[in-house]
Design an enzyme around this catalytic site. Structure first.
Site, PDB file in Angstrom:
ATOM      1  N   PRO A 120       0.830  -1.212   0.000  1.00  0.00           N
ATOM      2  CA  PRO A 120       0.000   0.000   0.000  1.00  0.00           C
ATOM      3  C   PRO A 120       0.860   1.256   0.000  1.00  0.00           C
ATOM      4  O   PRO A 120       1.900   1.316   0.661  1.00  0.00           O
ATOM      5  CB  PRO A 120      -0.795  -0.129   1.306  1.00  0.00           C
ATOM      6  CG  PRO A 120      -0.812  -1.590   1.598  1.00  0.00           C
ATOM      7  CD  PRO A 120       0.502  -2.113   1.119  1.00  0.00           C
ATOM      8  N   GLU A 121       0.431   2.251  -0.758  1.00  0.00           N
ATOM      9  CA  GLU A 121       1.126   3.524  -0.799  1.00  0.00           C
ATOM     10  C   GLU A 121       0.308   4.552  -0.028  1.00  0.00           C
ATOM     11  O   GLU A 121      -0.666   4.218   0.636  1.00  0.00           O
ATOM     12  CB  GLU A 121       1.376   3.921  -2.255  1.00  0.00           C
ATOM     13  CG  GLU A 121       2.206   2.875  -3.010  1.00  0.00           C
ATOM     14  CD  GLU A 121       2.469   3.239  -4.460  1.00  0.00           C
ATOM     15  OE1 GLU A 121       2.539   4.444  -4.784  1.00  0.00           O
ATOM     16  OE2 GLU A 121       2.609   2.317  -5.284  1.00  0.00           O
TER      17      GLU A 121
END
Length: 299
Positions: free
Chosen positions: A2-3
């Protein structure tokens, strides 16, 4: 992994359900979640220490810098004030934070549970156990309190401490490929493989361009594009490519439908119709349009 938009979507949900609550107890279902990927042999004393440290503590709120998220904690009930502490919640590649009622079925990949006085539970679910949960002191880093392990992480484009002029100046001294520079979390945090590709495409900059030999105006455009694309992704809950990334209520993000280059190798560019190409930059798969993002020509 996840960013920024995905982690921020989760942070907002966690903050909404936990801020102001008191942790009445904790369970470590799988002790490995207390260690890092290089430290997976956790003895019972570490489990006891974690449960003791978080029980009876009030959650002030859920915070984030880049891809790092934590719960800021108040004073423990019955004890005098000590150093400010936080519960680091590193999602890794497959971690999920889910809000449940106490009676709901426990997912088989649940690794830790925080029981709250709001009659809710915050459950850390992690299929691959690449994530991590643990108590850390909060220290000053770039103008705010952050977990000790995240002190080296630079501000991200969506937080007040982010200074684009400083970042552009530092970026302009880099002699590596700009794609690799954007992934350097000590320079600018929160940008990962997906949004680096998207930002470079929107700014019309080739991923192999050298920042030190690129006009300042183009570097500014890259940072502005990164902030814009991540804000757009955040508005729809981030990017979900599989069931491993979900928000606290189990819902997926929908920004994958708006991606212009990432994951579209061989497909037509939405601007010019040229086939999107894929190369490797710094060990990461990188997507770009060879026409809209012309390769650099340095003399």
């Amino acid at each position: 992994m996840p960013e920024l938009p995905e982690v921020e979507s989760v942070r907002r949900g966690v903050d909404e359900w936990t801020a102001g609550s008191t942790i009445t107890g904790a369970e470590v279902v799988d002790p490995r979640i207390l260690g890092t990927t290089s430290q997976r042999r956790i003895d019972s004393s570490a489990v006891d220490a974690f449960v003791t440290a978080v029980s009876g503590v009030r959650i002030l709120g859920a915070e984030r810098r880049g891809k790092f998220m934590w719960l800021s904690l108040g004073e423990q009930v019955g004890l005098s004030a000590g150093p400010e502490l936080g519960i680091l919640l590193h999602l890794g590649m497959s971690g999920q934070l889910r809000i449940h009622s106490p009676g709901e079925e426990i997912h088989r990949h649940t690794r830790a549970v925080l029981h709250l006085d709001s009659d809710r539970e915050l459950r850390f679910v992690d299929q691959r156990i690449f994530g991590h949960i643990g108590v850390q002191p909060l220290v000053h880093g770039y103008g705010r309190l952050v977990p000790a392990s995240a002190i080296h992480i630079a501000p991200d484009p969506l937080e007040p401490a982010f200074d684009p002029e400083i970042v552009v100046a530092e970026l302009g001294r880099k002699r590596t490929a700009i794609k690799a520079a954007l992934l350097d979390q000590t320079l600018i945090s929160g940008i990962g493989n997906i949004y680096a590709d998207e930002a470079l495409f929107r700014a019309g900059v080739h991923p192999l361009a050298t920042p030190a030999r690129t006009r300042k105006s183009r570097l500014v455009a890259v940072l502005e594009s990164a902030a814009t694309v991540m804000a757009d992704a955040l508005s729809v809950g981030g990017t979900s490519f599989d069931s491993l990334y979900v928000n606290v209520n189990g819902e997926s993000g929908y920004f994958d439908r708006a991606l212009l280059v990432y994951g579209r190798g061989g497909q037509e560019c939405v601007r010019c119709g040229t086939a999107i190409e894929k190369i490797t930059v710094g060990g990461r798969g990188t997507h770009f349009c060879p026409v809209c993002q012309k390769p650099p020509r340095y003399r």
